[in-house]
Motif scaffolding. Structure first.
Motif, PDB file in Angstrom:
ATOM      1  N   TRP A  29      -5.417  29.834  25.986  1.00  0.00           N
ATOM      2  CA  TRP A  29      -4.946  31.006  26.714  1.00  0.00           C
ATOM      3  C   TRP A  29      -4.572  30.652  28.143  1.00  0.00           C
ATOM      4  CZ3 TRP A  29      -6.538  33.679  31.084  1.00  0.00           C
ATOM      5  CH2 TRP A  29      -5.943  34.947  31.267  1.00  0.00           C
ATOM      6  N   LYS A  30      -3.444  31.201  28.587  1.00  0.00           N
ATOM      7  CA  LYS A  30      -2.989  31.024  29.955  1.00  0.00           C
ATOM      8  C   LYS A  30      -2.527  32.370  30.475  1.00  0.00           C
ATOM      9  CE  LYS A  30       0.486  28.657  32.794  1.00  0.00           C
ATOM     10  NZ  LYS A  30       1.659  27.747  32.777  1.00  0.00           N
ATOM     11  N   GLU A  31      -2.942  32.733  31.650  1.00  0.00           N
ATOM     12  CA  GLU A  31      -2.558  34.023  32.218  1.00  0.00           C
ATOM     13  C   GLU A  31      -1.083  33.996  32.638  1.00  0.00           C
ATOM     14  OE1 GLU A  31      -3.823  37.156  35.766  1.00  0.00           O
ATOM     15  OE2 GLU A  31      -4.815  35.201  35.613  1.00  0.00           O
ATOM     16  N   VAL A  32      -0.312  34.929  32.085  1.00  0.00           N
ATOM     17  CA  VAL A  32       1.112  35.032  32.403  1.00  0.00           C
ATOM     18  C   VAL A  32       1.430  36.496  32.724  1.00  0.00           C
ATOM     19  CG1 VAL A  32       3.472  34.621  31.639  1.00  0.00           C
ATOM     20  CG2 VAL A  32       1.636  33.124  30.828  1.00  0.00           C
ATOM     21  N   ILE A  50       3.747  46.013  36.071  1.00  0.00           N
ATOM     22  CA  ILE A  50       3.066  44.733  35.842  1.00  0.00           C
ATOM     23  C   ILE A  50       2.268  44.820  34.550  1.00  0.00           C
ATOM     24  CG2 ILE A  50       1.469  43.025  36.780  1.00  0.00           C
ATOM     25  CD1 ILE A  50       2.001  44.228  39.553  1.00  0.00           C
ATOM     26  N   ASN A  51       2.568  43.939  33.629  1.00  0.00           N
ATOM     27  CA  ASN A  51       1.820  43.818  32.385  1.00  0.00           C
ATOM     28  C   ASN A  51       1.389  42.364  32.221  1.00  0.00           C
ATOM     29  OD1 ASN A  51       4.090  46.157  31.540  1.00  0.00           O
ATOM     30  ND2 ASN A  51       1.982  46.584  30.942  1.00  0.00           N
ATOM     31  N   SER A  65       0.209  47.478  20.586  1.00  0.00           N
ATOM     32  CA  SER A  65      -0.107  48.906  20.628  1.00  0.00           C
ATOM     33  C   SER A  65      -1.460  49.188  21.285  1.00  0.00           C
ATOM     34  CB  SER A  65      -0.098  49.489  19.206  1.00  0.00           C
ATOM     35  OG  SER A  65      -1.137  48.913  18.421  1.00  0.00           O
ATOM     36  N   ASN A  66      -2.208  48.122  21.605  1.00  0.00           N
ATOM     37  CA  ASN A  66      -3.508  48.273  22.257  1.00  0.00           C
ATOM     38  C   ASN A  66      -3.314  48.279  23.768  1.00  0.00           C
ATOM     39  OD1 ASN A  66      -6.069  47.667  23.480  1.00  0.00           O
ATOM     40  ND2 ASN A  66      -6.820  47.025  21.478  1.00  0.00           N
ATOM     41  N   TYR A  67      -3.755  49.346  24.406  1.00  0.00           N
ATOM     42  CA  TYR A  67      -3.544  49.509  25.842  1.00  0.00           C
ATOM     43  C   TYR A  67      -4.136  48.350  26.638  1.00  0.00           C
ATOM     44  CZ  TYR A  67      -3.790  51.534  30.514  1.00  0.00           C
ATOM     45  OH  TYR A  67      -3.665  51.750  31.862  1.00  0.00           O
ATOM     46  N   ASP A  68      -5.333  47.905  26.285  1.00  0.00           N
ATOM     47  CA  ASP A  68      -6.005  46.856  27.054  1.00  0.00           C
ATOM     48  C   ASP A  68      -5.355  45.490  26.871  1.00  0.00           C
ATOM     49  OD1 ASP A  68      -7.859  48.598  28.138  1.00  0.00           O
ATOM     50  OD2 ASP A  68      -9.224  48.386  26.441  1.00  0.00           O
ATOM     51  N   THR A  69      -4.592  45.312  25.787  1.00  0.00           N
ATOM     52  CA  THR A  69      -3.940  44.031  25.539  1.00  0.00           C
ATOM     53  C   THR A  69      -2.829  43.769  26.532  1.00  0.00           C
ATOM     54  OG1 THR A  69      -4.427  44.162  23.164  1.00  0.00           O
ATOM     55  CG2 THR A  69      -2.662  42.667  23.833  1.00  0.00           C
ATOM     56  N   VAL A  70      -2.109  44.815  26.915  1.00  0.00           N
ATOM     57  CA  VAL A  70      -0.907  44.629  27.728  1.00  0.00           C
ATOM     58  C   VAL A  70      -1.084  45.051  29.183  1.00  0.00           C
ATOM     59  CG1 VAL A  70       0.630  44.818  25.753  1.00  0.00           C
ATOM     60  CG2 VAL A  70      -0.007  46.879  27.010  1.00  0.00           C
ATOM     61  N   ASN A  71      -2.232  45.641  29.518  1.00  0.00           N
ATOM     62  CA  ASN A  71      -2.456  46.115  30.888  1.00  0.00           C
ATOM     63  C   ASN A  71      -3.634  45.398  31.533  1.00  0.00           C
ATOM     64  OD1 ASN A  71      -0.554  48.581  31.352  1.00  0.00           O
ATOM     65  ND2 ASN A  71      -1.390  48.896  29.296  1.00  0.00           N
ATOM     66  N   TYR A  72      -3.609  45.315  32.854  1.00  0.00           N
ATOM     67  CA  TYR A  72      -4.608  44.558  33.594  1.00  0.00           C
ATOM     68  C   TYR A  72      -5.844  45.357  33.964  1.00  0.00           C
ATOM     69  CZ  TYR A  72      -2.224  40.122  34.365  1.00  0.00           C
ATOM     70  OH  TYR A  72      -1.664  38.878  34.218  1.00  0.00           O
ATOM     71  N   GLY A 105       7.041  53.689  21.364  1.00  0.00           N
ATOM     72  CA  GLY A 105       7.644  52.415  21.000  1.00  0.00           C
ATOM     73  C   GLY A 105       6.601  51.447  20.503  1.00  0.00           C
ATOM     74  N   VAL A 106       6.940  50.169  20.526  1.00  0.00           N
ATOM     75  CA  VAL A 106       6.043  49.135  20.027  1.00  0.00           C
ATOM     76  C   VAL A 106       4.815  49.011  20.911  1.00  0.00           C
ATOM     77  CG1 VAL A 106       5.809  46.653  19.611  1.00  0.00           C
ATOM     78  CG2 VAL A 106       7.891  47.849  18.897  1.00  0.00           C
ATOM     79  N   PHE A 107       5.008  49.078  22.231  1.00  0.00           N
ATOM     80  CA  PHE A 107       3.901  48.871  23.155  1.00  0.00           C
ATOM     81  C   PHE A 107       3.142  50.172  23.386  1.00  0.00           C
ATOM     82  CE2 PHE A 107       6.829  45.416  23.971  1.00  0.00           C
ATOM     83  CZ  PHE A 107       5.974  44.322  24.048  1.00  0.00           C
ATOM     84  N   ALA A 108       1.897  50.011  23.830  1.00  0.00           N
ATOM     85  CA  ALA A 108       0.991  51.151  24.001  1.00  0.00           C
ATOM     86  C   ALA A 108       1.643  52.263  24.825  1.00  0.00           C
ATOM     87  CB  ALA A 108      -0.300  50.679  24.659  1.00  0.00           C
ATOM     88  N   TYR A 109       1.498  53.487  24.368  1.00  0.00           N
ATOM     89  CA  TYR A 109       2.051  54.667  25.040  1.00  0.00           C
ATOM     90  C   TYR A 109       1.123  55.842  24.740  1.00  0.00           C
ATOM     91  CZ  TYR A 109       3.743  56.114  20.409  1.00  0.00           C
ATOM     92  OH  TYR A 109       3.808  56.489  19.084  1.00  0.00           O
ATOM     93  N   PRO A 110       1.213  56.964  25.440  1.00  0.00           N
ATOM     94  CA  PRO A 110       2.197  57.298  26.479  1.00  0.00           C
ATOM     95  C   PRO A 110       1.779  56.848  27.880  1.00  0.00           C
ATOM     96  CG  PRO A 110       0.865  59.209  26.011  1.00  0.00           C
ATOM     97  CD  PRO A 110       0.396  58.130  25.067  1.00  0.00           C
ATOM     98  N   LYS A 111       0.504  56.478  28.049  1.00  0.00           N
ATOM     99  CA  LYS A 111       0.049  56.109  29.395  1.00  0.00           C
ATOM    100  C   LYS A 111       0.592  54.739  29.776  1.00  0.00           C
ATOM    101  CE  LYS A 111      -4.063  55.290  32.246  1.00  0.00           C
ATOM    102  NZ  LYS A 111      -5.536  55.178  32.301  1.00  0.00           N
ATOM    103  N   GLN A 112       1.067  54.655  30.995  1.00  0.00           N
ATOM    104  CA  GLN A 112       1.450  53.364  31.546  1.00  0.00           C
ATOM    105  C   GLN A 112       1.056  53.346  33.019  1.00  0.00           C
ATOM    106  OE1 GLN A 112       5.623  52.395  31.810  1.00  0.00           O
ATOM    107  NE2 GLN A 112       6.214  54.444  32.486  1.00  0.00           N
ATOM    108  N   VAL A 113       0.736  52.169  33.500  1.00  0.00           N
ATOM    109  CA  VAL A 113       0.332  52.009  34.897  1.00  0.00           C
ATOM    110  C   VAL A 113       1.478  51.361  35.653  1.00  0.00           C
ATOM    111  CG1 VAL A 113      -1.247  50.892  36.490  1.00  0.00           C
ATOM    112  CG2 VAL A 113      -2.114  51.875  34.367  1.00  0.00           C
ATOM    113  N   LEU A 114       1.933  52.037  36.704  1.00  0.00           N
ATOM    114  CA  LEU A 114       2.911  51.486  37.616  1.00  0.00           C
ATOM    115  C   LEU A 114       2.251  51.348  38.986  1.00  0.00           C
ATOM    116  CD1 LEU A 114       5.960  53.716  36.634  1.00  0.00           C
ATOM    117  CD2 LEU A 114       5.478  51.401  35.828  1.00  0.00           C
ATOM    118  N   PHE A 115       2.838  50.525  39.828  1.00  0.00           N
ATOM    119  CA  PHE A 115       2.340  50.378  41.191  1.00  0.00           C
ATOM    120  C   PHE A 115       3.385  50.974  42.125  1.00  0.00           C
ATOM    121  CE2 PHE A 115      -0.123  47.474  38.730  1.00  0.00           C
ATOM    122  CZ  PHE A 115      -1.391  47.516  39.317  1.00  0.00           C
ATOM    123  N   LYS A 116       2.957  51.917  42.941  1.00  0.00           N
ATOM    124  CA  LYS A 116       3.850  52.817  43.660  1.00  0.00           C
ATOM    125  C   LYS A 116       3.779  52.599  45.165  1.00  0.00           C
ATOM    126  CE  LYS A 116       4.263  57.856  44.330  1.00  0.00           C
ATOM    127  NZ  LYS A 116       3.723  59.155  43.864  1.00  0.00           N
TER     128      LYS A 116
END
Length: 350
Positions: A29-32, A50-51, A65-72, A105-116
């Protein structure tokens, strides 16, 4: 740091039936981080998405589709530094925001984290650096971009009703290129409303006439850029974009303002954004593998800039009477159900 590289598929062929097929293709595993952000000083709020890239033994579709997989989560510190004359003059800390839902869609929804980033005016004369720090792992990602300056538009002319009644006449959308503007996208948006004859339900709708992107030869600014089309193409576009429906009356213009009928949306992209779009255009040659462009150090994605021209005379423009009559009864659009709310009109709804 800008990178363009090709990713080729690895094909493994087993020649002997005695080979062990239990092979784990997952690398260590490598953080990308996957980072996307477009700064635009014509907007009051800036967003950075940022994902994290992921790799595992489960199905990629299931993992995505797992929220924790794609979000920090809450481990990121996101800052934007404003730089003038090679000196940092401001440092802004972005806040997490989940007010904008993600479409299904394919990735976890409807919640998404953006940086504002809100409440700060960006200066097109300065450079901006994004710094993303994972407070848990210590990984730091950076990227820099210049903003696109404002630019002037010479056509369509202000305060004139628009005329599309001469079929072979050319209609021009023309502007002067911006400093740091490389690529330009133009949309002509036609607004109309629909009234259901049975239920009386009224809905506002629009269709977008898109044009081929234009590229300035340099990013120095001052270059005349032009998009033009024959007037008859406007009506042909309406015919191909709006389907006949006998259960609807259609009216030209917005619901709250029937005289607001056309918008001209001109967006300028800077060099990095233009390169990203160019790299991701559909392949036309025999080589179908696409290169991947990123300007994120220690991550992948894009941090760039665009500028959406907000000059008010490009928006809520009005067609002249004969042009609207051509929508009602012209041979391209007569069967689309457009009619006038003026009962004295020969094209009145009835």
């Amino acid at each position: 740091m800008k990178k363009i590289f090709f990713l080729f598929p690895v094909i493994v062929i087993f020649f002997f039936s005695g080979c062990n097929n239990d092979i784990d293709i997952n690398e260590q595993w490598k953080e990308v981080p996957v980072i996307f952000g477009l700064l635009d000083q014509s907007d009051s709020v800036q967003y950075i998405k940022i994902n994290k890239a992921f790799l595992g033994k489960a199905s990629a579709l299931v993992m995505a589709s797992n929220y924790d997989t794609v979000n920090y989560g809450n481990v990121l510190d996101v800052k934007i530094k404003e730089i003038a004359n090679n000196t940092v003059i401001n440092t802004f800390t972005l806040q997490q925001d989940s007010a904008i839902p993600k479409d299904p869609g394919v990735f976890a929804y409807p919640k998404q984290v953006l940086f504002k980033l809100a409440g700060h005016t960006l200066d097109p004369n300065n450079q901006y650096e994004l710094v993303v720090t994972n407070l848990q792992s210590g990984l730091v990602c950076t990227a820099k971009t210049n903003l696109v300056s404002d630019f002037s538009v010479s056509s369509p002319f202000p305060n004139l009703q628009l005329n599309f009644t001469v079929p072979e006449a050319a209609f021009h959308i023309q502007w002067t290129s911006a400093v740091n503007g490389r690529r330009y996208n133009v949309i002509m948006r036609f607004w109309y409303t629909e009234t259901n004859k049975i239920t009386g339900l009224v809905r506002e709708r629009h269709v977008d006439m898109n044009f081929q992107d234009q590229r300035a030869s340099t990013i120095a600014g001052g270059e005349v850029v032009d998009v033009n089309f024959l007037s008859k193409a406007f009506y042909s576009f309406l015919r191909s974009s709006i389907q006949p429906n006998d259960s609807l009356w259609r009216h030209v213009g917005k619901l709250g303002n029937p005289n607001a009928q056309l918008d001209f949306i001109i967006t300028a992209a800077n060099e990095e954004f233009s390169t990203y779009m160019e790299v991701n255009e559909p392949s036309t040659g025999p080589l179908q593998e696409k290169p991947y462009y990123t300007n994120i150090t220690n991550g992948i994605g894009l941090f760039a800039a665009r500028y959406v021209q907000k000059n008010p005379y490009l928006y809520n423009r009005r067609l002249n009477g004969p042009s609207i009559d051509s929508i009602y009864g012209g041979h391209y659009t007569y069967n689309l159900g457009f009619c006038s709310t003026n009962m004295a009109s020969p094209y009145a709804c009835f």
